[in-house]
Design a protein around this motif. Structure first.
Motif, PDB file in Angstrom:
ATOM      1  N   ALA A   1       2.494  -7.079 -63.459  1.00  0.00           N
ATOM      2  CA  ALA A   1       3.921  -7.252 -63.228  1.00  0.00           C
ATOM      3  C   ALA A   1       4.754  -6.353 -64.134  1.00  0.00           C
ATOM      4  O   ALA A   1       5.984  -6.407 -64.079  1.00  0.00           O
ATOM      5  N   ASP A   2       4.104  -5.524 -64.943  1.00  0.00           N
ATOM      6  CA  ASP A   2       4.897  -4.707 -65.865  1.00  0.00           C
ATOM      7  C   ASP A   2       4.362  -3.290 -66.077  1.00  0.00           C
ATOM      8  O   ASP A   2       4.928  -2.534 -66.864  1.00  0.00           O
ATOM      9  N   VAL A   3       3.296  -2.904 -65.400  1.00  0.00           N
ATOM     10  CA  VAL A   3       2.698  -1.577 -65.613  1.00  0.00           C
ATOM     11  C   VAL A   3       2.924  -0.707 -64.383  1.00  0.00           C
ATOM     12  O   VAL A   3       2.734  -1.153 -63.242  1.00  0.00           O
ATOM     13  N   GLY A   4       3.332   0.538 -64.613  1.00  0.00           N
ATOM     14  CA  GLY A   4       3.439   1.534 -63.547  1.00  0.00           C
ATOM     15  C   GLY A   4       2.752   2.807 -63.989  1.00  0.00           C
ATOM     16  O   GLY A   4       2.327   2.939 -65.149  1.00  0.00           O
ATOM     17  N   THR A   5       2.645   3.747 -63.097  1.00  0.00           N
ATOM     18  CA  THR A   5       2.098   5.052 -63.461  1.00  0.00           C
ATOM     19  C   THR A   5       2.845   6.125 -62.694  1.00  0.00           C
ATOM     20  O   THR A   5       3.587   5.827 -61.741  1.00  0.00           O
ATOM     21  N   LEU A   6       2.660   7.372 -63.105  1.00  0.00           N
ATOM     22  CA  LEU A   6       3.293   8.502 -62.437  1.00  0.00           C
ATOM     23  C   LEU A   6       2.238   9.302 -61.687  1.00  0.00           C
ATOM     24  O   LEU A   6       1.169   9.583 -62.223  1.00  0.00           O
ATOM     25  N   VAL A   7       2.553   9.677 -60.454  1.00  0.00           N
ATOM     26  CA  VAL A   7       1.660  10.505 -59.646  1.00  0.00           C
ATOM     27  C   VAL A   7       2.491  11.581 -58.960  1.00  0.00           C
ATOM     28  O   VAL A   7       3.703  11.440 -58.798  1.00  0.00           O
ATOM     29  N   GLY A   8       1.826  12.652 -58.554  1.00  0.00           N
ATOM     30  CA  GLY A   8       2.493  13.689 -57.793  1.00  0.00           C
ATOM     31  C   GLY A   8       2.761  13.232 -56.364  1.00  0.00           C
ATOM     32  O   GLY A   8       1.949  12.509 -55.765  1.00  0.00           O
ATOM     33  N   ALA A   9       3.895  13.651 -55.815  1.00  0.00           N
ATOM     34  CA  ALA A   9       4.264  13.222 -54.468  1.00  0.00           C
ATOM     35  C   ALA A   9       3.239  13.660 -53.436  1.00  0.00           C
ATOM     36  O   ALA A   9       3.066  12.999 -52.405  1.00  0.00           O
ATOM     37  N   ARG A  10       2.550  14.772 -53.691  1.00  0.00           N
ATOM     38  CA  ARG A  10       1.545  15.255 -52.737  1.00  0.00           C
ATOM     39  C   ARG A  10       0.144  14.758 -53.070  1.00  0.00           C
ATOM     40  O   ARG A  10      -0.778  15.008 -52.301  1.00  0.00           O
ATOM     41  N   ASP A  11      -0.023  14.088 -54.197  1.00  0.00           N
ATOM     42  CA  ASP A  11      -1.350  13.558 -54.536  1.00  0.00           C
ATOM     43  C   ASP A  11      -1.754  12.507 -53.507  1.00  0.00           C
ATOM     44  O   ASP A  11      -0.927  11.707 -53.053  1.00  0.00           O
ATOM     45  N   ARG A  12      -3.026  12.503 -53.146  1.00  0.00           N
ATOM     46  CA  ARG A  12      -3.519  11.590 -52.121  1.00  0.00           C
ATOM     47  C   ARG A  12      -4.234  10.408 -52.783  1.00  0.00           C
ATOM     48  O   ARG A  12      -5.252  10.586 -53.449  1.00  0.00           O
ATOM     49  N   TYR A  13      -3.682   9.230 -52.591  1.00  0.00           N
ATOM     50  CA  TYR A  13      -4.300   8.012 -53.101  1.00  0.00           C
ATOM     51  C   TYR A  13      -4.482   7.034 -51.952  1.00  0.00           C
ATOM     52  O   TYR A  13      -3.630   6.927 -51.061  1.00  0.00           O
ATOM     53  N   ILE A  14      -5.590   6.307 -51.985  1.00  0.00           N
ATOM     54  CA  ILE A  14      -5.889   5.310 -50.967  1.00  0.00           C
ATOM     55  C   ILE A  14      -6.203   3.994 -51.664  1.00  0.00           C
ATOM     56  O   ILE A  14      -6.966   3.965 -52.637  1.00  0.00           O
ATOM     57  N   TRP A  15      -5.598   2.916 -51.182  1.00  0.00           N
ATOM     58  CA  TRP A  15      -5.872   1.598 -51.740  1.00  0.00           C
ATOM     59  C   TRP A  15      -5.842   0.555 -50.626  1.00  0.00           C
ATOM     60  O   TRP A  15      -5.284   0.797 -49.548  1.00  0.00           O
ATOM     61  N   PRO A  16      -6.438  -0.614 -50.855  1.00  0.00           N
ATOM     62  CA  PRO A  16      -6.415  -1.673 -49.844  1.00  0.00           C
ATOM     63  C   PRO A  16      -4.985  -2.106 -49.532  1.00  0.00           C
ATOM     64  O   PRO A  16      -4.121  -2.142 -50.419  1.00  0.00           O
ATOM     65  N   THR A  17      -4.710  -2.432 -48.282  1.00  0.00           N
ATOM     66  CA  THR A  17      -3.353  -2.848 -47.897  1.00  0.00           C
ATOM     67  C   THR A  17      -2.908  -4.093 -48.658  1.00  0.00           C
ATOM     68  O   THR A  17      -1.704  -4.285 -48.882  1.00  0.00           O
ATOM     69  N   SER A  18      -3.852  -4.916 -49.072  1.00  0.00           N
ATOM     70  CA  SER A  18      -3.492  -6.133 -49.811  1.00  0.00           C
ATOM     71  C   SER A  18      -2.875  -5.833 -51.175  1.00  0.00           C
ATOM     72  O   SER A  18      -2.207  -6.697 -51.755  1.00  0.00           O
ATOM     73  N   TYR A  19      -3.066  -4.610 -51.693  1.00  0.00           N
ATOM     74  CA  TYR A  19      -2.486  -4.252 -52.984  1.00  0.00           C
ATOM     75  C   TYR A  19      -0.968  -4.127 -52.896  1.00  0.00           C
ATOM     76  O   TYR A  19      -0.270  -4.357 -53.870  1.00  0.00           O
TER      77      TYR A  19
END
Length: 322
Positions: free
Chosen positions: A237-255
């Motif tokens: 509930a309090d952690v974020g990260t920075l990624v490039g707009a073109r970087d490709r990340y895949i995660w489960p929809t439940s996330y």
């Protein structure tokens, strides 16, 4: 087994003349004869019989010929695979899900005839990647030497493109509902970027970023990979990260993770391409030209000091500020 002796045997068998084989191979007839004789001694059989018209294969020679052709074809393919200018264009990217790899894939889809070998050198120090370009292990690397004076004279570095950053957070994060965020809105929030390596270009980037906008970037802990990072974000509930707009990340929809653009100013990570100053791989030209087709970033874009002004490339290969 001497592959040049095998090559001499194959050409003599196909041409039926030792002299013609020698002429093709650029050696003397005596050299071809010696090579074939040495091959026969190694194999323990006669490969040719002499005739008034030249040479003819023995039964053993006929049996050996298709295998000999395979040996030579394999050697030729092996040499082609590593010879600059004839082998596939080999480019180092930071990761196969990085913006660099995504843009290379976009280019390849439009130019499928391009022989491209995308590799990832597992190194954090850009100088190690630079050494790989100098040694010819790779034809180019998407790395940055932030001090131009430290770039070897036989290499050039061009500005490839600038990658805008986004904040990634889980659904319970206080900023999760935002459609866009300004840098001041990130203050006080924990931005976790694990594994920032000392002496790396991104370490210098984050040092300048946190100083400029008074942000809290936490590099604590080893980098266990994107999957662990995304797992953490989904549960936090309090952690974020920075990624490039073109970087490709895949995660489960439940996330239900959110990628939120950063604006006014846009924060962008400058990505450079380092390549030989003379005789670069010919396949690089089309890729470098492709950078010019990428969408421009807003005028209000923050970049680190080493990329705050446009750079010019050398000769007919120019850099592009994006």
């Amino acid at each position: 087994m001497d592959t040049e002796a095998v090559r001499s045997f194959v050409r003599a068998a196909e041409l039926g003349q030792l002299q013609q084989a020698a002429d093709e191979l650029g050696v003397t007839q005596q050299a071809v004869s010696k090579r074939i004789a040495a091959l026969e001694r190694e194999l323990g059989v006669r490969l040719f019989t002499r005739t008034a018209r030249g040479v003819e294969l023995t039964l053993d020679g006929q049996a050996f010929l298709p295998h000999a052709r395979s040996i030579i074809a394999g050697v030729d393919r092996a040499v082609t695979a590593i010879r600059p200018g004839s082998r596939a264009l080999r480019i180092d990217v930071l990761g196969l899900r990085s913006a660099q790899a995504v843009i290379l894939h976009d280019y390849w889809r439009s130019h499928p005839e391009t022989e491209l070998d995308v590799v990832t050198l597992r190194v954090d120090d850009p100088r190690t990647a630079v050494a790989a370009v100098q040694a010819g292990d790779v034809d180019a690397t998407f790395r940055t030497i932030t001090d131009p004076a430290a770039l070897p004279r036989d290499l050039r570095m061009i500005r490839a493109f600038d990658s805008p950053l986004e904040l990634v957070v889980g659904p319970r994060h206080p900023l999760a509902s935002a459609r866009a965020l300004t840098p001041p809105q990130l203050r006080g929030h924990r931005i976790w970027v694990p594994g920032i390596a000392p002496r790396s270009e991104w370490a210098e980037f984050y040092d300048q970023l946190t100083t400029e906008f008074d942000l809290r970037v936490d590099a604590a802990g080893p980098n266990f990979g994107n999957e662990v990072l995304l797992d953490t974000l989904a549960d936090s509930a309090d952690v974020g990260t920075l990624v490039g707009a073109r970087d490709r990340y895949i995660w489960p929809t439940s996330y239900d993770l959110r990628r939120i653009p950063i604006v006014n100013p846009t924060i962008a990570y400058p990505i450079s391409l380092i390549l030989p100053r003379t005789a670069p791989h010919p396949g690089l030209r089309g890729i470098i030209n492709h950078f010019g087709s990428l969408a421009c970033l807003p005028e209000t874009t923050w970049l680190p000091s080493w990329a705050a002004t446009p750079r010019r490339g050398d000769g007919d290969i120019t850099s592009h500020r994006r």
